[in-house]
Scaffold this motif. Structure first.
Motif, PDB file in Angstrom:
ATOM      1  N   LYS A   1       1.128  -1.395  -0.254  1.00 50.88           N
ATOM      2  CA  LYS A   1       0.191   0.263   0.196  1.00 50.88           C
ATOM      3  C   LYS A   1       0.705   1.362   0.257  1.00 50.88           C
ATOM      4  N   GLU A  33       2.806   1.485  -3.209  1.00 47.17           N
ATOM      5  CA  GLU A  33       1.737   2.535  -4.196  1.00 47.17           C
ATOM      6  C   GLU A  33       0.687   3.463  -4.099  1.00 47.17           C
ATOM      7  N   ARG A  34       0.966   4.515  -2.701  1.00 45.04           N
ATOM      8  CA  ARG A  34       0.643   5.778  -2.527  1.00 45.04           C
ATOM      9  C   ARG A  34       1.175   6.528  -3.034  1.00 45.04           C
ATOM     10  N   ARG A  35       3.242   5.917  -3.151  1.00 42.20           N
ATOM     11  CA  ARG A  35       3.951   6.632  -3.247  1.00 42.20           C
ATOM     12  C   ARG A  35       4.219   6.715  -4.286  1.00 42.20           C
ATOM     13  N   GLU A  36       3.581   5.661  -5.932  1.00 43.08           N
ATOM     14  CA  GLU A  36       3.173   5.826  -7.160  1.00 43.08           C
ATOM     15  C   GLU A  36       2.176   7.007  -6.830  1.00 43.08           C
ATOM     16  N   GLU A  37       1.349   7.223  -6.408  1.00 47.58           N
ATOM     17  CA  GLU A  37       0.469   7.676  -7.112  1.00 47.58           C
ATOM     18  C   GLU A  37       0.669   9.336  -6.321  1.00 47.58           C
ATOM     19  N   GLN A  38       1.115   9.325  -5.617  1.00 50.82           N
ATOM     20  CA  GLN A  38       1.794  10.444  -5.253  1.00 50.82           C
ATOM     21  C   GLN A  38       2.772  10.809  -6.614  1.00 50.82           C
ATOM     22  N   GLU A  39       4.109  10.479  -6.956  1.00 52.36           N
ATOM     23  CA  GLU A  39       4.363  10.611  -7.532  1.00 52.36           C
ATOM     24  C   GLU A  39       4.329  11.248  -8.771  1.00 52.36           C
ATOM     25  N   ALA A  40       2.442   9.730  -9.154  1.00 53.04           N
ATOM     26  CA  ALA A  40       1.993  10.978 -10.407  1.00 53.04           C
ATOM     27  C   ALA A  40       1.585  11.999 -10.368  1.00 53.04           C
ATOM     28  N   ARG A  41       1.161  12.219  -8.977  1.00 54.83           N
ATOM     29  CA  ARG A  41       0.070  13.694  -9.238  1.00 54.83           C
ATOM     30  C   ARG A  41       1.558  14.387  -8.671  1.00 54.83           C
TER      31      ARG A  41
END
Lengths: 138, 650, 178
Positions: free
Chosen positions: B638, B641-649
Motif C-alpha cells: 500500500k 502504491e501511495r508513493r506511486e500515486e503521489q509521484e504520478a500526481r
C-alpha cells in the motif's frame, strides 16, 4: 457356540504348533513373570533389569521383552537379588559371561573411555563458550 | 499408461532441477545472467511435475494396478482404502518419491512467494535446493524406480502384512519424514546465504517459518512414535534410547536450537555463523537419521526396509551434501561478518545458553548412538542405553531448564536481574517447594526429583511473559512461545512423575480374583476367545475401579496373528486425568491361572499432552509469523502504491 | 574469527570420520551373534538332572575327566538343532565324546527328538531355566563348546554345525588335546 469352540480349539492348538516355529512350550521360569515379595528387593531387581540387554531381541532390555531367554534372565536377577547379591555383582557376573554387550550401562574401560571423556570435554567447551560470552561484554 | 506418465514426469522434473541448479548458480554469481530468469519458473514447474508423478503413484495404489512391481509387492486388492493410500509411501521407493516431491513442492513455494531476500541469494538458495534434490532424483531413477512394470502381472498383490495395517504405523513415519525433508529448506537457505555472503536478519526471518514447520512435524512424529511404542510393545515403556528413536531425536534437537538461534538473528542480527552452522547440522542429522534407519547398520527394534546397497547411496548423498556444505562453510566462515554484541543478562544471553546446551545434548546422543558402531569396528561389542543417556543428557538438560525459567522474561540486548526478580523468585520458590516437599515425603531418584521441581518452576514462569501485557493485542508468536515452553514443562512433569511413582504388579490371577494396584482395584471376570479378520486372541474380561469408585470395563488381549505368525499383546488402557492404568495379558500358567501385568502410571499421559502442546506452540508461532509477514507485505504494498500515486500526481 | 574457522574444520574432520566409519561398517558383514566371554575359562560348576531316560545326568565334574569333549546346547523345539544332527553323528563316529544340555525341554519331547534324529550324546543335562546356558555365556540354540580334558572351554561354535565345518571342529578338539 460351535464357532466359538472351534476358535478356542484353534487358540489352544497354537502353542502345540509352536515347535515348528522354533519356540519352546515350557512354562516360564518361576521369577520370569513373578515379582519378589519384598518391594524394596523388587525395586532393586527392576532397576537392574532395565539396564540389561536381552540377547535374543533387537535392542530391548530384559525388562521389556517377552522372549523366553529374557524371562530366564529375569529369573536369575530376581533370585540372586533375593539371595542378597549386590546388583552390580550380578551385572559383573553377566558381563563375565557375555562381555560388555549385555549391559546397557557402560563402565569405564580401555574400550569405553571416550564415552566418558567426551562429555567432560563437552562440559568444558560449553562452560567456556558461555563464560566467554559473559566476559565479552564486561 | 498412468505409471509411464509418472515416470516421464519424474525424468522431466529431474531435468528441470538440473536447469534450476545451473541457472541458480550462474545467477548467483553474475548479475542478470540470462538463465537466472528461468530459475523460478523451473522450480514451479518442477513442483508441479513431481506432484504429478506422486499422484500417478497414488493412483496406481488406489486402483491396485498389479502390473506395477511396487504395487504388487506392497499392496493387496483387499486392503482397506486408507492403507492402500498409505502403502504408496510406506515402502522404500514410494517414500523416496515422497521425499523428492516434498522437496520440489517446498522449492516451488519458495520460488513463488519469497521476495524479501536479495535475488542473488534466492537464486543460490533455489540452486542449492535443486542440488540436494538432484541427488535424490538420481537415487530414484537409477536404483529405485517406483514405476517399474511387472510382466506378467500377478493375480494378487503380496502386501497384506497385518502389522503394517495400523493407523499409527501409517502416519508416524510420514510425519517424521515431512519434518526431515522440511529441514532441507533450512539447509538450502543456509547454503544460499553462505554462497552470496548475505547472512542478515531477513535471511533468518525468511528461513524461520520453514524450520518451524519442519519442527512441528518432527515434534508430532516423535510424540506419536513414543505413544505407539508405549501401547504396542506391552511393557509400559515410552522411550528406550533406541538407535532409531535417537535418529528422530537428533534432528529435532538441532531444529530446536536452530529455531532459537534464528530468532536471535532475526531480532538482533547476532549469532550469524552459528545459525548457518545449525542450518547445515539440522539437515545433516535428518540425513544421518535416514541413513541409520535405512542401512540397518545399527541394531534396533524398529529396523525395517533395511538394505545396505541403498544405505551406500544415501551415504554418498550424505557425504556430498553435508561434506560439501561444511567445507564451503569452513572456507567462507571468515567472510561472514560477526553480528551484534550483547550482554549476558539478556534474551540473547539466555538463548545462547539454550543453544549451547541443546548442541551438547545433540553431541551426547550422537556419541552414545554411534559409539557401539565404532567399537564394533575393532571387534568389541558394547551397549549404550538409558543408564548412560539419562544422567549424561540431564547434565545439560536441567541447567537449560533452569535458564528457561528466566530467559523468556528478559529483554533483548541488555537487562537487569532486578527487573525480573519477582516472577523468577516466585517460580523458583514454587519449584523448590515441590522439590523439597517430594524429597521429604517420598524416596525417589534424584533425576526425577529435579525433573519435578524444574517442571513446576518452568510451568509457572512460562506464562509470566504475558504479565502486564494486553492479552488481546499480544502477537500470536508470543502465545506460541509460552504454550510451547509450558508443554515442555508438562512433558517433563509426566516423565518424572511416571518414572518416580509408577507401580507395577505382575500376577497370576484366578477368575474372580481382585487385585490392588496403586489406587485401583482390578478383577478378572472371564477369559474368552476373540477373533478378528486375521487374528485370534484370548481376551480377558476385566473390571477395574479407581479408589472404590464405579467399575469399568478393561479388555486386554493376547493376540495371535497367523499370516505372518506373530504374537502381540493388545493392552487395555484406562485413562484418567492423573494417569493411566495399563493392563497387559500374558499366558495361562500351568495351574490354570492367567498372567496379568498391571501398571499404575501416574501422569504418564502428560508426556504426550506436553508433546502436543509443544507442537501447538509451534503452530501458533508459525501462524503468527506468517500472518504478520502478510500484513507487513500488504502494508508495504500500500505504501508503495501511495508513493506511486503521489509521484504520478506530482 | 580464526577460532571459528578452526572449529569448523574440526567439524569437517568429525563428519569425515563419521562418513568413513559408516562406509566401513556398511562394507562389513553384520555380526549378529554375541560371543561368549567364557572361552579360555574354566567351565562354571553346575549339576543338571537327566533330560532323557536314555542317558545319565550331567554335571561339571563329568567334563574334567582328562578327555576333550564337545558340549552341545540343543532343544527338541529348535529347527537348526535337527539340521545339525547328522554332523553330530559324524563327530560321534569319529570318536568324539559329546555331552548335551537340553534347554527348556520336556523329557518326552527330548526322547522323541533323539529317536527321530539320533542320539550322539553320552550324557544329557536338563536346563529348564537356561541357568547353565547363561553361565556359559551362550545366547541361543544350538551352540557347541569345545572343552579340554581339564574342564576348560577352548572354543565356542554359534549356530548349527554345517557339514563343511566338521573338520574345523575336529581341529579345535585336536588343539584342545584330543
Amino acid at each position: 457356540m460351535k464357532r466359538l469352540i472351534a476358535l478356542l480349539a484353534l487358540v489352544l492348538a497354537l502353542p502345540l504348533a509352536a515347535p515348528v516355529l522354533g519356540q519352546d512350550t515350557m512354562p516360564p521360569a518361576p521369577y520370569a513373570y513373578q515379582q519378589l515379595e519384598d518391594p524394596a528387593l523388587e525395586a532393586k531387581a527392576q532397576e537392574l533389569m532395565f539396564t540389561l540387554r536381552c540377547l535374543k531381541c533387537q535392542s530391548q532390555s530384559i525388562a521389556d521383552s517377552d522372549a523366553p531367554m529374557a524371562g530366564d534372565m529375569r529369573h536369575q536377577v530376581r533370585t540372586r537379588i533375593a539371595a542378597g547379591e549386590d546388583p552390580e555383582a550380578i551385572r559383573a557376573w553377566l558381563v563375565s559371561r557375555y562381555g560388555d554387550y549385555v549391559s546397557y550401562k557402560p563402565h569405564l574401560s580401555s574400550s569405553t573411555w571416550p564415552l566418558f571423556a567426551i562429555p567432560v570435554i563437552v562440559v568444558l567447551v560449553a562452560g567456556f563458550a558461555i563464560v566467554r560470552r559473559m566476559r565479552a561484554r564486561k | 499408461m498412468i505409471p509411464e506418465i509418472g515416470l516421464a514426469a519424474l525424468w522431466l522434473s529431474a531435468a528441470l532441477a538440473a536447469l534450476q541448479l545451473i541457472g541458480g548458480l550462474l545467477g548467483a554469481g553474475e548479475k542478470s545472467h540470462p538463465l537466472a530468469a528461468l530459475v523460478r519458473p523451473a522450480a514451479l514447474l518442477q513442483a508441479g511435475l513431481c506432484g504429478l508423478a506422486f499422484l500417478c503413484l497414488l493412483y496406481s495404489f488406489i486402483v491396485t494396478d498389479l502390473s506395477v512391481l511396487l504395487v504388487a509387492n506392497n499392496s493387496h486388492s483387499m486392503k482397506p482404502m486408507v492403507f492402500k493410500i498409505a502403502g504408496a509411501w510406506s515402502n522404500h521407493e514410494g517414500s523416496m518419491l515422497m521425499w523428492v516431491t516434498i522437496m520440489a513442492v517446498a522449492g516451488g513455494a519458495i520460488a513463488l512467494i519469497e521476495r524479501r531476500l536479495p535475488e542473488r541469494t534466492m537464486l543460490a538458495t533455489l540452486g542449492a535446493q535443486a542440488f540436494v534434490g538432484l541427488g535424490f532424483y538420481a537415487f530414484l531413477l537409477i536404483s529405485s524406480n517406483p514405476f517399474e512394470r511387472l510382466n506378467p502381472a500377478p493375480p494378487e498383490g503380496s502386501g497384506l502384512n497385518p502389522l503394517l495395517q495400523d493407523v499409527a504405523a501409517a502416519y508416524h513415519p510420514t510425519t517424521l519424514y515431512v519434518g526431515y525433508v522440511g529441514l532441507s529448506v533450512a539447509f538450502s537457505f543456509a547454503v544460499g546465504a553462505l554462497l552470496t555472503r548475505n547472512v542478515t536478519p531477513d535471511f533468518a526471518r525468511v528461513m524461520r517459518p520453514w524450520v518451524l514447520g519442519a519442527w512441528i512435524f518432527l515434534t508430532i512424529g516423535i510424540t506419536a512414535g513414543s505413544y505407539w511404542a508405549y501401547y504396542e510393545l506391552g511393557w509400559g515403556g515410552w522411550w528406550f534410547w533406541d538407535p532409531v528413536e535417537n535418529a528422530s531425536l537428533m534432528p529435532w534437537l538441532a531444529a530446536t536450537a536452530l529455531l532459537h538461534s534464528a530468532s536471535v538473528l532475526a531480532a538482533r542480527d547476532a549469532l550469524r555463523t552459528w545459525t548457518i552452522m545449525l542450518g547445515v547440522v539440522a539437515f545433516s542429522m535428518s540425513m544421518v537419521g535416514t541413513f541409520l534407519v535405512r542401512s540397518g547398520i545399527l541394531t534396533s527394534v524398529h529396523a525395517f526396509a533395511v538394505d545396505p546397497e541403498r544405505g551406500s547411496f544415501i551415504l554418498a548423498l550424505l557425504a556430498i551434501n553435508i561434506g560439501g556444505a561444511l567445507a564451503l562453510f569452513a572456507t567462507r566462515a571468515g567472510t561472514v561478518a560477526e553480528g551484534e554484541r550483547f550482554s549476558p543478562m539478556s534474551r540473547e544471553g539466555a538463548l545462547v545458553v539454550n543453544n549451547v546446551m541443546l548442541s551438547a545434548i545433540l553431541g551426547i546422543v550422537l556419541l552414545g548412538t554411534l559409539y557401539p558402531l565404532l567399537t564394533e569396528a575393532f571387534g568389541v561389542k558394547v551397549s549404550v542405553g538409558p543408564p548412560y543417556f539419562d544422567p549424561v543428557s540431564a547434565i545439560f538438560f536441567f541447567p537449560m531448564m533452569a535458564v528457561l525459567v528466566i530467559g523468556p522474561l528478559l529483554r533483548w540486548r541488555k537487562d537487569s536481574f532486578a527487573r525480573v526478580k519477582w516472577p523468577v523468585l516466585i517460580a523458583a520458590a514454587l519449584g523448590l517447594a515441590v522439590l523439597i516437599g517430594t524429597a521429604v515425603l517420598t524416596d525417589i531418584a534424584v533425576l526425577a526429583l529435579l525433573g519435578l521441581g524444574l517442571s513446576i518452576a518452568v510451568a509457572v514462569s512460562s506464562f509470566m511473559p504475558l504479565r502486564g501485557r494486553s492479552l488481546r493485542r499480544l502477537p500470536l508468536a508470543v502465545w506460541g512461545m509460552c504454550i510451547g515452553h509450558f508443554g515442555l514443562a508438562v512433558a517433563l512433569f509426566g516423565m518424572s512423575a511416571d518414572s518416580a511413582f509408577q507401580q507395577e504388579r505382575l500376577i497370576a490371577s484366578d477368575i474372580g480374583d481382585v487385585v490392588d494396584i496403586g489406587p485401583w482395584q482390578v478383577r478378572l471376570d472371564a477369559v474368552k476367545p476373540a477373533a478378528g479378520p486375521n487374528w485370534v486372541a484370548m481376551e480377558a474380561e476385566m473390571q477395574v475401579a479407581y479408589e472404590g469408585g464405579k467399575w469399568r470395563d478393561a479388555r486386554p488381549q493376547d493376540r495371535h496373528f497367523w499370516a505372518p505368525p506373530q504374537e502381540t499383546s493388545e493392552v487395555a488402557l484406562i485413562t484418567r486425568w492423573n494417569g493411566q492404568l495399563y493392563v497387559a495379558m500374558g499366558n495361562q500358567v500351568q495351574d490354570g491361572r492367567w498372567q496379568l501385568r498391571l501398571w499404575w502410571k501416574p501422569f504418564v499421559t502428560w508426556i504426550w499432552y506436553g508433546g502436543l502442546l509443544i507442537a501447538l506452540g509451534g503452530v501458533l508461532a508459525l501462524v503468527g509469523r506468517v500472518v504478520s509477514d502478510l500484513r507487513r507485505r500488504s502494508a508495504a504494498g500500500k505504501l508503495a502504491e501511495r508513493r506511486e500515486e503521489q509521484e504520478a500526481r506530482a | 574469527m580464526r577460532k571459528v574457522r578452526i572449529g569448523l574444520w574440526v567439524l569437517v574432520g568429525i563428519a569425515t570420520f563419521l562418513f568413513g566409519l559408516f562406509a566401513y561398517q556398511l562394507s562389513q558383514p553384520k555380526e549378529e551373534f554375541v560371543k561368549s566371554a567364557m572361552v579360555g575359562q574354566e567351565i562354571p560348576a553346575f549339576d543338571l538332572p537327566a533330560a532323557s531316560g536314555s542317558r545319565p545326568a550331567l554335571s561339571s565334574a563329568d567334563l574334567a575327566d582328562g578327555k576333550p569333549k564337545l558340549l552341545n546346547i540343543f532343544a527338541s523345539w529348535c529347527v537348526p538343532c535337527a539340521a545339525e544332527a547328522p554332523q553330530l553323528a559324524e563327530l560321534e563316529r569319529a570318536g568324539v565324546p559329546i555331552v548335551g544340555v537340553a534347554i527348556r525341554d520336556r523329557e518326552e519331547d527330548v526322547d522323541r527328538f533323539l529317536a527321530t534324529y539320533g542320539n550322539p550324546f553320552t550324557r544329557i543335562g536338563r536346563d529348564d531355566i537356561s541357568e547353565v546356558q547363561l553361565s556359559l555365556g551362550s545366547s541361543g540354540v544350538p551352540e557347541t563348546f569345545v572343552i579340554d580334558g581339564k574342564g576348560r572351554i577352548t572354543y565356542q561354535h554359534i549356530g548349527d554345525i554345517r557339514p563343511e565345518q566338521v573338520s574345523m571342529i575336529l581341529e579345535e578338539l585336536r588343539k584342545a588335546g584330543a
